[in-house]
Structures are given as C-alpha cells and as structure tokens.
Scaffold this motif. Structure first.
Motif, PDB file in Angstrom:
ATOM      1  N   ARG A 113       6.165   1.103 -14.040  1.00  0.00           N
ATOM      2  CA  ARG A 113       6.053  -0.246 -13.860  1.00  0.00           C
ATOM      3  C   ARG A 113       7.751  -0.276 -14.136  1.00  0.00           C
ATOM      4  O   ARG A 113       8.555   0.747 -14.264  1.00  0.00           O
ATOM      5  N   PRO A 114       8.745  -0.981 -12.259  1.00  0.00           N
ATOM      6  CA  PRO A 114       7.615  -2.466 -12.904  1.00  0.00           C
ATOM      7  C   PRO A 114       6.854  -2.429 -11.682  1.00  0.00           C
ATOM      8  O   PRO A 114       6.817  -3.297 -10.862  1.00  0.00           O
ATOM      9  N   PHE A 115       6.245  -1.128 -10.447  1.00  0.00           N
ATOM     10  CA  PHE A 115       6.103  -1.411  -8.899  1.00  0.00           C
ATOM     11  C   PHE A 115       4.437  -1.641 -10.032  1.00  0.00           C
ATOM     12  O   PHE A 115       3.716  -1.625  -9.038  1.00  0.00           O
ATOM     13  N   THR A 116       4.238  -0.728 -10.801  1.00  0.00           N
ATOM     14  CA  THR A 116       2.472  -1.720 -11.163  1.00  0.00           C
ATOM     15  C   THR A 116       2.519  -0.617 -12.850  1.00  0.00           C
ATOM     16  O   THR A 116       3.236  -0.035 -13.497  1.00  0.00           O
ATOM     17  N   ASN A 117       1.811  -1.685 -13.814  1.00  0.00           N
ATOM     18  CA  ASN A 117       1.794  -2.171 -14.986  1.00  0.00           C
ATOM     19  C   ASN A 117       0.334  -0.873 -15.333  1.00  0.00           C
ATOM     20  O   ASN A 117      -0.590  -0.829 -16.864  1.00  0.00           O
ATOM     21  N   LYS A 118      -0.292  -0.721 -14.551  1.00  0.00           N
ATOM     22  CA  LYS A 118      -1.492   0.967 -14.778  1.00  0.00           C
ATOM     23  C   LYS A 118      -0.845   1.784 -15.805  1.00  0.00           C
ATOM     24  O   LYS A 118       0.212   1.952 -15.901  1.00  0.00           O
ATOM     25  N   TRP A 119      -1.874   2.039 -16.523  1.00  0.00           N
ATOM     26  CA  TRP A 119      -2.250   2.694 -17.246  1.00  0.00           C
ATOM     27  C   TRP A 119      -2.318   4.519 -16.581  1.00  0.00           C
ATOM     28  O   TRP A 119      -2.756   4.559 -15.912  1.00  0.00           O
ATOM     29  N   ILE A 120      -1.036   5.726 -16.798  1.00  0.00           N
ATOM     30  CA  ILE A 120      -1.164   6.690 -16.520  1.00  0.00           C
ATOM     31  C   ILE A 120      -1.418   7.552 -17.925  1.00  0.00           C
ATOM     32  O   ILE A 120      -1.434   7.820 -18.144  1.00  0.00           O
ATOM     33  N   ALA A 121      -2.841   8.185 -17.523  1.00  0.00           N
ATOM     34  CA  ALA A 121      -3.598   9.150 -18.688  1.00  0.00           C
ATOM     35  C   ALA A 121      -4.353  10.039 -17.948  1.00  0.00           C
ATOM     36  O   ALA A 121      -5.678   9.706 -18.387  1.00  0.00           O
ATOM     37  N   LEU A 122      -3.137  10.851 -18.197  1.00  0.00           N
ATOM     38  CA  LEU A 122      -4.324  12.307 -17.247  1.00  0.00           C
ATOM     39  C   LEU A 122      -5.773  12.669 -18.696  1.00  0.00           C
ATOM     40  O   LEU A 122      -6.167  13.259 -17.809  1.00  0.00           O
ATOM     41  N   GLY A 123      -5.263  12.787 -20.005  1.00  0.00           N
ATOM     42  CA  GLY A 123      -6.325  12.309 -21.099  1.00  0.00           C
ATOM     43  C   GLY A 123      -6.799  14.379 -21.033  1.00  0.00           C
ATOM     44  O   GLY A 123      -7.484  14.891 -21.185  1.00  0.00           O
TER      45      GLY A 123
END
Length: 318
Positions: A113-123
């Motif tokens: 954020r603020p470029f994207t609200n995508k959740w980054i989760a590599l798990g």
C-alpha cells in the motif's frame, strides 16, 4: 528480534563508540520492531475493524517511512547526545525487518500500500514459529553470558536464512504433489502450522474445494465441498453490507457459504477453509436477519466449536 538487531548494531562503530547512541539504538530497534503492530489495539474495538485493518496501513510503505522518523524524533528529545543518522538507520532496519518477516506467514501484510491493497502472504512460516523464537532466545542468552553480540547474531541470521530456504523447499514439494493429485487445480492455499511437518491445505479446482493436511510427505484430504457460486439474492446483498461479513470477505481468499432459514430469522454464514482444526472451521462470519431483511446480529472471528459460536450469537444484541 528487536533485541537481536540491537546486538547486531554493536558492529556499527558509531553506535558502539557512543553510549547515548548505543542506548538510543537499542530502544529504537525494539520500538521499531514493535511499532507496526500497534494496530492490534483495534481488537479492543471489534473483530471486524481488527480483521480489516491489522497489518494494513501500519505495515504500508508510508508507515515504514514514518515509523522510524517518529521514533527518532521522540528519542532525540530523550537522548539528545545520540547520533540521529545511525539511530534512524537501525530503527528503520527494525521496522522494515518486522514487515518483511510478516510477509512470510499465511496471514501476510498489505506491505505494498498505497500502490495495491493486495495481501502478500507467502505461507512458509507460522505466525508463531518456535524454531525462530527459540533461536533468538538462545542467541540472546549466549550474548548475555559473555559472547560478542556481532558474531553471535550474524551466525543467527545466517542459520535462519537456511531455515527459511528449507521451509520454501518443503512448501514447494507439497505444492508439486497437490498439482499432480489435482490436475485441474486453480489455486493452492498451503499454510504452516505450529508443527514443523504439518501444513493446512485448501485446494480450489474447477468444481470443488478440497481441504486437508500435509503431514511429512503424505497428503490427507479430509473434506470436499462443491464449488457453489454465491447467489444473487436480496438476503445475500444485505448480509454483505454488514461490517462483520464485509471485513471477512476483504480478508479471506477461499471460503464456502451457507444460508439457513429458521422460524424467526435467516442465517447467512461464510466459512474460511484455510484453518480446519479438529473437524471444525474456526474462522467464520455469521449474519442473522429477520424476514424483513433487517440485520439482527452478526459476528466474525475465530470460534473453535459450534456451541461457543451459538453462545456468542445469543450474547450479541438482538
């Protein structure tokens, strides 16, 4: 991790040569490593606000820039003799490492954020990883009994880099087996658990959701659900506007839904499929409506039995 980073900072000659700078850096890295999680206070308001915002704006690019500046400003008033540039550098390291580490677990962050609200989760790392925690505790104890902090924590981080590589390899092997078992796979959700060799599995194919667990080299599928699209209905549309369900949908990437009619109300339930535990799916959103489509009550969060969920719903205002 803040204490470990403070020990590593002793390798910086400017830090180790000045007591005020050393003290400020030790405080700064610990504050920096904690600051992004100040949004945890939203839990005191309600689960919806916490789910929608935790690891959101406080882990974003602007926050990563602002947290160190705010901490340095405060510490410059408390410890005026500190070198502000080096204090900022190490405090910034504390913040950025916190956000960076959070990316590797299944919860993830909105770090771009603020470029994207995508959740980054590599798990690949559990939210609490006992190997990483224990390794830090051991390294800190070694420092306290007399070892040089710089080499101690460099060794720690080199070993942890190999550990992260191992976890990526383990996850990759599970993904490869799942793609072989389900040739029509659309999406894989592989989440680590507290157990080193156990992983939650939620597999989306063209027609089904498959939920299971990887244990060592074995894949176990426990539940299979038909992949049923959410209907376009007035009940669903009203339920989606509820704060709790809206927060759930903003966070959960794989779920199924249920709609049940009772004598005096309608219940809409959305169930996250990533966290199956002892035959139960604990992360849910529930909205109850009357037959005039007025919302009676709603809830979202982690509940580990149907009995407790019912008690929670009965306790809420009707």
């Amino acid at each position: 991790m803040g204490i470990a980073l403070g020990g590593l900072a002793t390798l910086d000659p400017t830090v180790s040569a000045n007591t005020a700078t050393l003290d400020a850096v030790m405080i700064g890295v610990m504050a920096g490593s904690l600051a992004p999680d100040l949004d945890t206070v939203l839990k005191l308001r309600n689960n919806a606000q916490y789910i929608r915002n935790h690891r959101g704006i406080t882990h974003s690019i602007p926050a990563v820039i602002l947290w160190p500046l705010l901490i340095v400003l405060i510490l410059s008033l408390l410890l005026p003799g500190a070198n502000l540039l080096h204090l900022w550098m190490w405090t910034f390291a504390g913040v950025i490492i916190h956000v960076f580490v959070d990316i590797f677990n299944a919860y993830g962050t909105q770090a771009l954020r603020p470029f994207t609200n995508k959740w980054i989760a590599l798990g690949v790392i559990n939210t609490f990883d006992y190997v990483i925690f224990s390794a830090h505790v051991l390294a800190i104890l070694i420092w306290f009994i007399g070892a040089e902090p710089g080499p101690t924590f460099i060794t720690l981080y080199v070993l942890l880099a190999f550990y992260y590589g191992l976890r990526f390899y383990m996850r990759h092997q599970i993904a490869k087996k799942l793609r072989k078992q389900f040739p029509d796979v659309i999406k894989l959700n592989i989440s680590p658990t507290l157990r080193f060799t156990h992983w939650h599995l939620a597999v989306t194919t063209e027609k089904y959701f498959h939920v299971g667990r990887a244990i060592g080299e074995e894949i176990f599928i426990y539940d299979t659900f038909d992949k049923v699209p959410i209907p376009e209905s007035a009940v669903i549309e009203v339920a989606k506007k509820d704060e709790n369900l809206s927060a759930f949908l903003s966070f959960s990437p794989i779920y199924r839904w249920e709609l049940d009619e009772y004598n005096d109300h309608i219940e809409v339930r959305f169930i996250d499929l990533r966290y199956r535990s002892k035959d139960y799916y604990p992360f849910v959103a529930v909205v109850q409506l009357d037959y005039d489509l007025n919302i009676i009550c709603s809830y979202t969060g982690w509940i580990f039995s149907e009995k407790k969920l019912r008690k929670k719903l009965d306790y809420l205002p009707h």
